[in-house]
Design a protein around this motif. Structure first.
Motif, PDB file in Angstrom:
ATOM      1  N   ALA A 180       0.696  -1.350  -0.167  1.00 48.10           N
ATOM      2  CA  ALA A 180      -0.033  -0.054   0.085  1.00 48.10           C
ATOM      3  C   ALA A 180       0.874   1.212  -0.093  1.00 48.10           C
ATOM      4  O   ALA A 180       1.976   1.375   0.457  1.00 48.10           O
ATOM      5  CB  ALA A 180      -0.896  -0.174   1.299  1.00 48.10           C
ATOM      6  N   SER A 181       0.371   2.102  -0.597  1.00 48.74           N
ATOM      7  CA  SER A 181       0.904   3.681  -0.614  1.00 48.74           C
ATOM      8  C   SER A 181       0.372   4.259   0.551  1.00 48.74           C
ATOM      9  O   SER A 181      -0.519   3.794   1.499  1.00 48.74           O
ATOM     10  CB  SER A 181       0.525   4.436  -1.954  1.00 48.74           C
ATOM     11  OG  SER A 181      -0.876   4.461  -1.643  1.00 48.74           O
ATOM     12  N   LYS A 182       0.868   5.304   0.814  1.00 48.37           N
ATOM     13  CA  LYS A 182       0.631   6.142   2.158  1.00 48.37           C
ATOM     14  C   LYS A 182      -0.776   6.503   2.307  1.00 48.37           C
ATOM     15  O   LYS A 182      -1.514   6.255   3.151  1.00 48.37           O
ATOM     16  CB  LYS A 182       1.585   7.222   2.253  1.00 48.37           C
ATOM     17  CG  LYS A 182       1.457   8.093   3.764  1.00 48.37           C
ATOM     18  CD  LYS A 182       2.291   9.400   3.891  1.00 48.37           C
ATOM     19  CE  LYS A 182       1.955  10.087   5.045  1.00 48.37           C
ATOM     20  NZ  LYS A 182       3.111  10.969   5.404  1.00 48.37           N
ATOM     21  N   PRO A 183      -1.422   7.209   1.057  1.00 46.80           N
ATOM     22  CA  PRO A 183      -3.011   7.418   1.081  1.00 46.80           C
ATOM     23  C   PRO A 183      -3.622   6.217   1.312  1.00 46.80           C
ATOM     24  O   PRO A 183      -4.831   6.075   1.785  1.00 46.80           O
ATOM     25  CB  PRO A 183      -3.117   8.116  -0.374  1.00 46.80           C
ATOM     26  CG  PRO A 183      -1.727   8.566  -0.708  1.00 46.80           C
ATOM     27  CD  PRO A 183      -0.744   7.692  -0.089  1.00 46.80           C
ATOM     28  N   GLU A 184      -3.327   4.929   0.545  1.00 45.05           N
ATOM     29  CA  GLU A 184      -4.060   3.626   0.932  1.00 45.05           C
ATOM     30  C   GLU A 184      -3.945   3.286   2.421  1.00 45.05           C
ATOM     31  O   GLU A 184      -4.920   2.785   2.889  1.00 45.05           O
ATOM     32  CB  GLU A 184      -3.333   2.512  -0.164  1.00 45.05           C
ATOM     33  CG  GLU A 184      -3.836   2.994  -1.437  1.00 45.05           C
ATOM     34  CD  GLU A 184      -3.109   1.795  -2.424  1.00 45.05           C
ATOM     35  OE1 GLU A 184      -3.516   1.634  -3.646  1.00 45.05           O
ATOM     36  OE2 GLU A 184      -2.038   1.470  -2.050  1.00 45.05           O
ATOM     37  N   LEU A 185      -2.917   3.360   2.745  1.00 43.02           N
ATOM     38  CA  LEU A 185      -2.847   2.914   4.367  1.00 43.02           C
ATOM     39  C   LEU A 185      -3.598   4.085   5.229  1.00 43.02           C
ATOM     40  O   LEU A 185      -4.100   3.536   6.239  1.00 43.02           O
ATOM     41  CB  LEU A 185      -1.250   3.098   4.937  1.00 43.02           C
ATOM     42  CG  LEU A 185      -0.241   2.172   4.259  1.00 43.02           C
ATOM     43  CD1 LEU A 185       1.085   2.428   4.647  1.00 43.02           C
ATOM     44  CD2 LEU A 185      -0.495   0.847   4.874  1.00 43.02           C
ATOM     45  N   GLU A 186      -3.498   5.308   4.816  1.00 44.66           N
ATOM     46  CA  GLU A 186      -4.513   5.976   5.754  1.00 44.66           C
ATOM     47  C   GLU A 186      -6.027   5.885   5.587  1.00 44.66           C
ATOM     48  O   GLU A 186      -6.721   5.956   6.518  1.00 44.66           O
ATOM     49  CB  GLU A 186      -4.277   7.703   4.939  1.00 44.66           C
ATOM     50  CG  GLU A 186      -4.732   8.577   5.960  1.00 44.66           C
ATOM     51  CD  GLU A 186      -4.251   9.956   5.767  1.00 44.66           C
ATOM     52  OE1 GLU A 186      -4.968  10.953   6.391  1.00 44.66           O
ATOM     53  OE2 GLU A 186      -3.751  10.207   4.733  1.00 44.66           O
ATOM     54  N   LYS A 187      -6.557   5.279   4.228  1.00 40.06           N
ATOM     55  CA  LYS A 187      -7.402   4.960   3.971  1.00 40.06           C
ATOM     56  C   LYS A 187      -8.175   3.578   4.927  1.00 40.06           C
ATOM     57  O   LYS A 187      -9.155   3.499   5.483  1.00 40.06           O
ATOM     58  CB  LYS A 187      -7.946   4.662   2.592  1.00 40.06           C
ATOM     59  CG  LYS A 187      -9.289   4.328   2.180  1.00 40.06           C
ATOM     60  CD  LYS A 187      -9.532   3.907   0.659  1.00 40.06           C
ATOM     61  CE  LYS A 187     -10.696   3.620   0.247  1.00 40.06           C
ATOM     62  NZ  LYS A 187     -10.999   3.228  -1.006  1.00 40.06           N
ATOM     63  N   LEU A 188      -7.037   2.577   4.992  1.00 39.47           N
ATOM     64  CA  LEU A 188      -7.408   1.377   5.756  1.00 39.47           C
ATOM     65  C   LEU A 188      -7.550   1.911   7.123  1.00 39.47           C
ATOM     66  O   LEU A 188      -8.548   1.346   7.882  1.00 39.47           O
ATOM     67  CB  LEU A 188      -6.296   0.433   5.491  1.00 39.47           C
ATOM     68  CG  LEU A 188      -6.248  -0.760   6.222  1.00 39.47           C
ATOM     69  CD1 LEU A 188      -7.482  -1.812   5.969  1.00 39.47           C
ATOM     70  CD2 LEU A 188      -4.925  -1.429   5.684  1.00 39.47           C
ATOM     71  N   ALA A 189      -6.489   2.538   7.653  1.00 45.35           N
ATOM     72  CA  ALA A 189      -6.748   3.057   8.996  1.00 45.35           C
ATOM     73  C   ALA A 189      -7.914   3.615   9.417  1.00 45.35           C
ATOM     74  O   ALA A 189      -8.197   3.729  10.528  1.00 45.35           O
ATOM     75  CB  ALA A 189      -5.533   3.855   9.623  1.00 45.35           C
ATOM     76  N   GLY A 190      -8.257   4.504   8.476  1.00 47.86           N
ATOM     77  CA  GLY A 190      -9.630   5.284   8.744  1.00 47.86           C
ATOM     78  C   GLY A 190     -10.857   4.254   8.773  1.00 47.86           C
ATOM     79  O   GLY A 190     -11.723   4.582   9.541  1.00 47.86           O
ATOM     80  N   VAL A 191     -10.911   3.078   8.178  1.00 51.58           N
ATOM     81  CA  VAL A 191     -12.017   2.043   8.395  1.00 51.58           C
ATOM     82  C   VAL A 191     -11.852   1.600   9.746  1.00 51.58           C
ATOM     83  O   VAL A 191     -12.813   1.394  10.429  1.00 51.58           O
ATOM     84  CB  VAL A 191     -11.815   1.117   7.162  1.00 51.58           C
ATOM     85  CG1 VAL A 191     -12.631  -0.152   7.773  1.00 51.58           C
ATOM     86  CG2 VAL A 191     -12.343   1.344   5.764  1.00 51.58           C
TER      87      VAL A 191
END
Length: 265
Positions: A180-191
């Motif tokens: 994952a890229s940083k934005p993708e990690l941030e999206k996952l963490a948001g869930v």
């Protein structure tokens, strides 16, 4: 000059939308299930507004209801009702209704309504999201989960949240984080953040003990950077139990008629 109910509806909805976007409401794409109605829906985190035109009654209605994790709770409260007969009504009549509806979604009364709903949700929402609801949130990341969730629902009752997360979600999350890229990690963490804050006790345990503890230190470090305070504290405490076995749920047997249906399908 007569002004059709469709033109009036579009004018009113447009004016309401212009007002609601100021408070971060979003217009949703909805189709009425009743050909007798025209419907527009606007949602925020806590509250939904709807404009409806009932053709048979010739009524233009503004209503509101509370938002849930699944969407509007559909316990609509009527805020304003106007008669609109396109055979006699004019654009000026439509504009008068629009002004009234805009007033209904703005100003002190609307602000008070939104605050009351938010406070009620905060009081009542100490964990209403279930393990099955959590599993469905990951379909956005792993579309193949959709069929696996359905199979779980068909074969077991109740939904085995911990077992399903361990067998179908945990490894996928590990692989996702590694690539994952940083934005993708941030999206996952948001869930994780949202579902932990809204989840019941079982859901919170599945997030921390099953899913996050399945991560190695490097994977955990990558995603935990984006955790909010509540999840960060809980996840750190749960890491102490990493490696211990989580006892799976003991599924109830299907009743005879359901089992027969499954075996014959």
């Amino acid at each position: 000059m007569e002004f059709s109910f469709k033109k009036a509806f579009d004018l009113i909805v447009g004016r309401v939308e212009d007002e609601l976007v100021k408070s971060n409401y979003q217009k949703q794409k909805v189709a009425s299930e009743d050909e007798n109605e025209l419907v527009a829906l606007f949602t925020s985190e806590n509250l939904a507004y709807s404009v409806v035109y009932y053709k048979d009654k010739m009524q233009m209605v503004l209503r509101s209801c509370t938002m849930t994790e699944e969407g509007p709770d559909n316990e609509w409260k009527t805020l304003a009702t106007w008669l609109y007969d396109e055979e006699t009504a004019t654009q000026k009549d439509a504009e008068s209704i629009a002004n009234d509806f805009v007033e209904g979604v703005s100003g002190a009364v609307a602000i008070k309504r939104a605050k009351q709903v938010k406070q009620k949700r905060k009081k009542d929402d100490d964990g209403t999201a279930t393990p099955k609801f959590l599993a469905k949130r990951f379909v956005a990341f792993f579309p193949e989960l959709r069929d696996e969730i359905k199979n779980e629902e068909d074969c077991y009752f109740p939904f085995r949240g911990a077992t399903f997360a361990k067998e179908h979600i945990a490894d996928r999350i590990k692989k996702y984080i590694r690539q994952a890229s940083k934005p993708e990690l941030e999206k996952l963490a948001g869930v994780f953040n949202l579902q932990y804050n809204n989840g019941d006790a079982d859901t919170r345990s599945i997030i921390t003990i099953v899913l996050l503890n399945a991560l190695d230190d490097e994977e955990y470090k990558a995603v935990s950077e984006f955790f909010d305070n509540d999840l960060s504290v809980a996840a750190k405490a749960a890491r102490k139990y990493k490696g211990r076995t989580v006892k799976p749920e003991k599924p109830k047997k299907k009743n005879a008629s359901r089992a027969s249906t499954l075996s014959n399908s």
